[in-house]
Design a protein around this motif. Structure first.
Motif, short mmCIF file in Angstrom:
data_model
loop_
_atom_site.label_atom_id
_atom_site.label_comp_id
_atom_site.label_asym_id
_atom_site.label_seq_id
_atom_site.Cartn_x
_atom_site.Cartn_y
_atom_site.Cartn_z
N GLU A 1 0.90 -0.97 -0.07
CA GLU A 1 0.21 -0.44 -0.35
C GLU A 1 0.75 1.19 0.12
O GLU A 1 0.50 2.36 -0.25
N TYR B 1 -1.21 -6.10 -5.10
CA TYR B 1 -1.96 -5.31 -4.69
C TYR B 1 -2.33 -4.46 -5.81
O TYR B 1 -1.23 -3.99 -6.76
N PRO C 1 -3.71 -1.42 -7.18
CA PRO C 1 -4.17 0.08 -6.50
C PRO C 1 -5.24 0.43 -7.13
O PRO C 1 -5.73 0.88 -6.42
N ASP D 1 -8.22 -1.04 -6.38
CA ASP D 1 -8.30 -1.66 -4.68
C ASP D 1 -8.43 -2.65 -4.38
O ASP D 1 -9.40 -3.02 -4.49
N ASN E 1 -9.32 -9.72 -1.88
CA ASN E 1 -10.01 -8.52 -0.42
C ASN E 1 -10.22 -9.09 0.66
O ASN E 1 -9.60 -10.27 1.17
#
Length: 172
Positions: free
Chosen positions: A16, A120, A122, A125, A139
């Motif tokens: 992240e 990930y 982004p 998301d 997720n």
């Protein structure tokens, strides 16, 4: 709701943090002059910056781990049996062309076996993660294998080598 281990949480936090810079850089891609030198150099700089961020964050959390990094190669840690395997910008071609299908990929290896992984993406998301013995998730939703038994009922995707890389004829 899926509970993530400490190891997965370390990887997620690192991804992240690196993603913030990549997303910022991704927004600049459309403003680059389209030439071999300009965009390629820009993406290389974005790659290296993300790799530095990932290394710093992962090393802070697990200083004994070694690294196998796409850009900077291998470095040994004090624990010879543990290392991070990192691709800071997986999908560079898409990134370079302004396509949102790219990700940060991090694996944790122990004794020559991958024991955990995080991917990930982004822009959407989407966090894909898995840990040995704990399953795979996107997720907080568990991923499951399809019940389909016939190839013609399946959807299959692959990356086919291009521009002289790999054995294109074999893939076709």
């Amino acid at each position: 709701m899926a509970t993530r281990s400490a190891l997965i949480n370390v990887m997620v936090r690192a991804a992240e943090k690196a993603a913030r810079g990549l997303v910022r850089d991704f927004g600049e891609v459309e403003h680059l002059q389209v030439s071999r030198k300009g965009p390629a150099d820009f993406v290389s700089a974005a790659d290296l910056k993300a790799e530095r961020t990932l290394r710093e964050e992962l090393q802070k959390a697990r200083p004994e781990f070694g690294f196998l990094m796409e850009e900077s190669g291998e470095s040994k840690g004090s624990d010879a049996e543990a290392r991070w395997i990192v691709d800071p910008l997986d999908g560079t071609t898409n990134f370079l062309h302004g396509l949102p299908h790219w990700a940060i990929s991090i694996g944790a290896e122990r004794n020559g076996e991958i024991v955990a992984g995080v991917i990930y993406a982004p822009i959407g998301d989407q966090l894909f993660w898995a840990e040995k013995g704990a399953g795979a998730f996107v997720n907080h939703t568990r991923l499951r294998v399809s019940e389909r038994r016939r190839l013609e009922d399946c959807v299959i995707a692959t990356g086919i080598p291009f521009k002289g890389r790999g054995d294109h004829a074999t893939f076709l």
